[in-house]
Write a protein that holds these residues in place. Structure first.
Motif, PDB file in Angstrom:
ATOM      1  N   ASN B 182      67.631  -7.522  22.680  1.00 61.77           N
ATOM      2  CA  ASN B 182      67.742  -8.649  22.125  1.00 61.77           C
ATOM      3  C   ASN B 182      67.823  -9.759  22.980  1.00 61.77           C
ATOM      4  O   ASN B 182      67.992  -9.710  24.355  1.00 61.77           O
ATOM      5  CB  ASN B 182      68.554  -8.492  21.062  1.00 61.77           C
ATOM      6  CG  ASN B 182      70.385  -8.391  22.301  1.00 61.77           C
ATOM      7  OD1 ASN B 182      70.239  -7.457  22.707  1.00 61.77           O
ATOM      8  ND2 ASN B 182      70.474  -9.627  22.864  1.00 61.77           N
ATOM      9  N   ALA B 184      70.506 -12.226  24.902  1.00 58.85           N
ATOM     10  CA  ALA B 184      71.813 -13.022  25.430  1.00 58.85           C
ATOM     11  C   ALA B 184      71.485 -13.932  24.739  1.00 58.85           C
ATOM     12  O   ALA B 184      72.361 -14.516  25.752  1.00 58.85           O
ATOM     13  CB  ALA B 184      72.164 -12.375  26.661  1.00 58.85           C
ATOM     14  N   ASP B 185      71.807 -14.082  23.343  1.00 58.19           N
ATOM     15  CA  ASP B 185      72.645 -15.025  23.188  1.00 58.19           C
ATOM     16  C   ASP B 185      73.001 -15.028  21.588  1.00 58.19           C
ATOM     17  O   ASP B 185      72.492 -14.102  20.860  1.00 58.19           O
ATOM     18  CB  ASP B 185      71.452 -16.284  23.202  1.00 58.19           C
ATOM     19  CG  ASP B 185      71.690 -17.968  22.826  1.00 58.19           C
ATOM     20  OD1 ASP B 185      72.655 -17.975  24.258  1.00 58.19           O
ATOM     21  OD2 ASP B 185      72.140 -19.123  22.044  1.00 58.19           O
ATOM     22  N   ILE B 189      72.877 -11.220  20.072  1.00 56.91           N
ATOM     23  CA  ILE B 189      73.440 -10.630  20.133  1.00 56.91           C
ATOM     24  C   ILE B 189      74.127 -10.416  18.889  1.00 56.91           C
ATOM     25  O   ILE B 189      74.319  -8.827  18.568  1.00 56.91           O
ATOM     26  CB  ILE B 189      74.818 -11.296  20.936  1.00 56.91           C
ATOM     27  CG1 ILE B 189      74.453 -11.617  22.217  1.00 56.91           C
ATOM     28  CG2 ILE B 189      75.988 -10.063  21.018  1.00 56.91           C
ATOM     29  CD1 ILE B 189      74.963 -12.965  23.636  1.00 56.91           C
ATOM     30  N   SER B 211      68.393  -6.434  27.271  1.00 56.40           N
ATOM     31  CA  SER B 211      69.351  -7.648  26.924  1.00 56.40           C
ATOM     32  C   SER B 211      68.062  -8.378  27.780  1.00 56.40           C
ATOM     33  O   SER B 211      68.293  -8.036  29.094  1.00 56.40           O
ATOM     34  CB  SER B 211      70.348  -7.953  26.173  1.00 56.40           C
ATOM     35  OG  SER B 211      70.601  -8.218  27.315  1.00 56.40           O
ATOM     36  N   PRO B 213      68.310 -12.244  29.380  1.00 56.37           N
ATOM     37  CA  PRO B 213      69.077 -13.536  28.872  1.00 56.37           C
ATOM     38  C   PRO B 213      67.814 -14.890  28.278  1.00 56.37           C
ATOM     39  O   PRO B 213      66.643 -14.422  28.377  1.00 56.37           O
ATOM     40  CB  PRO B 213      69.472 -14.239  30.634  1.00 56.37           C
ATOM     41  CG  PRO B 213      69.418 -13.283  31.639  1.00 56.37           C
ATOM     42  CD  PRO B 213      68.211 -12.304  30.263  1.00 56.37           C
TER      43      PRO B 213
END
Lengths: 312, 398
Positions: B182, B184-185, B189, B211, B213
């Motif tokens: 995923n 990471a935002d 999330i 994850s 960024p």
């Protein structure tokens, strides 16, 4: 500045404050939202120039602290069921601690190194926040649902602006302000005459971090839903610097002279040239830099000076 | 002769004055604030703006909306919010107070819909939200009685992906090994967090859980890690840039899975434009019933009038939100916003996605997962939609 002048500027400040506090009585929703934008950037730009004005350290860290404030309110209210005002109390303290630590670590940097570091800071904190959310706390969206209106938030910001002005007024009169001005003129000289340059800088930097986080926290209900990308946007830092420079950082009231015309200009451009606003904004910047290199305040003082000469 | 000419000219002039005056009174002003610059501008250029153009042109070509027996043309007043909530709020206020628009089209993006909600509520604008996905919808609709949701909630999106995993396992296509990544935002999330326990509960092993960024330029380590874990299925809760980035790497490294899912923007025409036939069998968030004649007609008009292709998900929903608004204005026969809002609550609307009605201001008819099949993004999982296509297994990246 003579003592008499300082008292005079305080009185003027008080008059302006009362006028500003009356805005919600006359403004409709549209003007209220412009007034709120002006109030927000007035506080940010003034507290920015308290540190950056005298020291000439250009800080692009405003968004980092502003974002911390907004994010803490969002996560506190959504993930931990905290009260809005509790988070408003916590956020600026966290902002100040963060600014203090960053100040200690980085204010030995100077010139362009400091600028670059502060530019990266907001992005670093945003990434850190996302990392913590992703690995530890999780997220279900950051909602800030309160019953506060724009007029309420505006009044809080005007009060905060008054406090920032008073602090600035006091700093200018104090040994601290004197020390900062010497640092700005020549840091080596300042050190040689026995000024603790690091402490002076850290104190002011911490204060501006405190204020920016508090603004971020107070404005959060206006957005209802906090997205890290929005509150940590580097644009906030740049606009604060541009507004402060447009006004002029040599005087305490300089930034507000920049904030008001800039905010109105931005609104005019967005309303009338929505599809070209970035282009028109860029042209406006060029014009400002070419014709107002010392800001509106510098221009006013220059005009006053030349008028003074001609009457002689 | 001269006199007669003069008279005719006078009549013509006054007639044209009258026409202008009549026209000014017979226009319904509709406001739209959405991004034309900033991070969300790309998505809005696909999903939001073309539909505003399409709908307003179609309405005006048909002679306008029939408001209580009077035909009124629509005029769109649009502003760029620069993907900045502060700008958005100012522009929304400007629409209400300065332009005094009669109605508004909902903003693009969850955060912007919520930032504008208090303003549109204050002025009683019916606010038919599309690009806003939230698990707090009941609380929000209770707060704002003019706010409607049409694109579903977070939970339904994750649940549908898990349903697909189960279907494919039951069919013997995949085993129990799931690789999940995923962005990471915020939304990434949220989706990953909702999915993780449910995937495990359904008896799958999450063999890879990573994850990255937002804005990571090189996603090759993520795909490499996923590949090394030898998964049967790959699920990515991704945003537009990484949907493209991950898929590019999956093709380069030949990630061999029978089930491959990326979330937002998988349904974009540009996704197919970039990868062509290689994305056959790829799952993504959204979906649309490609066999529906109404949808086919809509796609054709979209291409003809705006010159752009509609996406395989929220394009249709966005258009539907405007259809609902138009039908509600005609049905209520007035420009009174409270009456129109009430009409939306009480009635069923005939749209390109079939009949739509609201239950507590929420429509439960929407697609959740689509799949690229024969070059078309077809809806395969939905909430209460007809015409779901059967799912197929991914067979390499050819």
């Amino acid at each position: 500045m003579s003592h008499e002048n300082e008292i005079k500027s305080l009185v003027w400040g008080a008059v302006l404050l009362v006028l500003a506090a009356c805005v919600p009585l006359v403004a409709n929703g549209y003007w209220m939202s412009i007034a709120l934008t002006i109030a927000m950037f007035t506080v940010l730009a003034t507290s920015w120039s308290l540190f950056s004005g005298p020291t000439h350290y250009i800080s692009l860290a405003t968004a980092a602290f502003f974002g911390v404030g907004g994010y803490l309110v969002g996560t506190g209210m959504s993930d931990y069921n905290m009260d809005f005002w509790t988070m408003v109390a916590i956020a600026p303290v966290v902002g100040a601690v963060l600014a203090f630590l960053i100040g200690i670590a980085t204010l030995r940097l100077s010139g362009v190194y400091f600028v670059i570091f502060t530019l990266g800071l907001a992005e670093m904190i945003r990434t850190l926040v996302s990392w913590i959310q992703n690995n530890f706390t999780g997220s279900r969206g950051l909602y800030v649902l309160t019953d506060l209106t724009e007029a309420d938030i505006y009044i809080y910001l005007v009060i905060l602006a008054a406090v920032v002005y008073l602090v600035g007024w006091w700093v200018n009169r104090s040994r601290l302000g004197f020390a900062l001005r010497i640092i700005g003129n020549d840091e080596t000289v300042a050190r040689h005459v026995g000024i603790n340059t690091a402490t002076s800088k850290v104190i002011l930097f911490t204060f501006s971090g405190f204020v920016a986080a508090l603004v971020g926290a107070l404005i959060a209900p206006r957005y209802t839903y906090i997205e890290p990308n929005g509150v940590f946007s580097p644009e906030i830092s740049f606009i604060v610097v541009i507004m402060a420079l447009l006004g002029g950082t040599g005087r305490l009231w300089g930034p507000i002279v920049g904030v008001i015309p800039f905010a109105l200009l931005q609104e005019y451009i967005n309303a009338n040239y929505s599809n070209y606003s970035t282009l028109v904004m860029g042209i406006a910047f060029l014009v400002i830099v070419y014709f107002l290199p010392k800001g509106v305040v510098g221009r006013i003082e220059q005009l006053l000076a030349s008028r003074g000469r001609s009457t002689w | 002769m001269l006199k007669r000419l003069f008279k005719a000219a006078a009549i013509a002039t006054s007639a044209s004055f009258l026409a202008v005056a009549a026209q000014a009174a017979d226009v319904i002003k509709i406001g739209q604030v959405a991004p034309k610059s900033g991070p969300l501008a790309g998505g809005a250029a696909v999903t939001q703006w073309p539909n505003v153009e399409l709908w307003s042109k179609q309405v005006n070509a048909a002679g306008g909306l029939n408001v209580g027996g009077k035909k009124m043309m629509v005029e769109i007043i649009e502003y760029d919010d620069k993907t900045n909530p502060g700008e958005h709020i100012k522009a929304a206020q400007r629409l209400a107070e300065v332009d005094k628009v009669d109605f508004i089209i909902a903003p693009y993006g969850t955060g912007f819909n919520l930032a504008a909600a208090p303003i549109y509520a204050k002025y009683n604008y019916p606010h038919i939200g599309v690009s806003a996905i939230s698990d707090k919808m009941p609380e929000l609709t209770a707060r704002y009685d003019n706010l409607f949701f049409t694109l579903g909630n977070t939970t339904s999106f994750t649940d549908s992906v898990i349903d697909i995993l189960k279907d494919m396992r039951d069919a013997g296509t995949i085993g129990n090994r799931v690789a999940m990544v995923n962005v990471a935002d915020a939304f990434g999330i949220e989706l990953a967090e909702a999915a993780r326990p449910k995937i495990k509960e359904a008896g799958f092993d999450i063999v890879y859980d990573k994850s990255y960024p937002l804005g990571t330029p090189d996603l090759s380590p993520i795909i490499k890690g996923a590949k090394d874990s030898k998964p049967d299925a790959f699920v990515a809760w991704s945003y537009p840039p990484d949907t493209f980035g991950l898929t590019e790497q999956a093709i380069i490294q030949d990630l061999d899975v029978k089930m491959y899912y990326t979330a937002v923007a998988t349904c974009f025409p540009a996704f197919k434009g970039k990868f062509g036939s290689k994305i056959e069998g790829v799952f993504g968030a959204g979906g649309v019933n490609q066999e529906s004649p109404k949808i086919q007609e809509y796609f054709k008009a979209h291409k003809e009038i705006t010159g752009k292709e509609a996406d395989g998900w929220a394009s249709a929903n966005t258009y539907v939100s405007m259809q609902i608004l138009g039908q509600a204005i005609e049905g209520a026969g007035t420009l009174d916003r409270k009456t129109v809002t009430q009409y939306i609550k009480d009635n069923t609307f005939d749209t390109i996605m079939g009949p739509i009605s609201f239950e507590n201001q929420i429509s439960n008819k929407y697609w959740t997962v689509g799949q690229w099949q024969d070059g078309k993004f077809r809806g395969v999982k939905s909430s209460q939609m007809d015409g779901a296509a059967p799912i197929v297994a991914k067979d390499g990246w050819n």
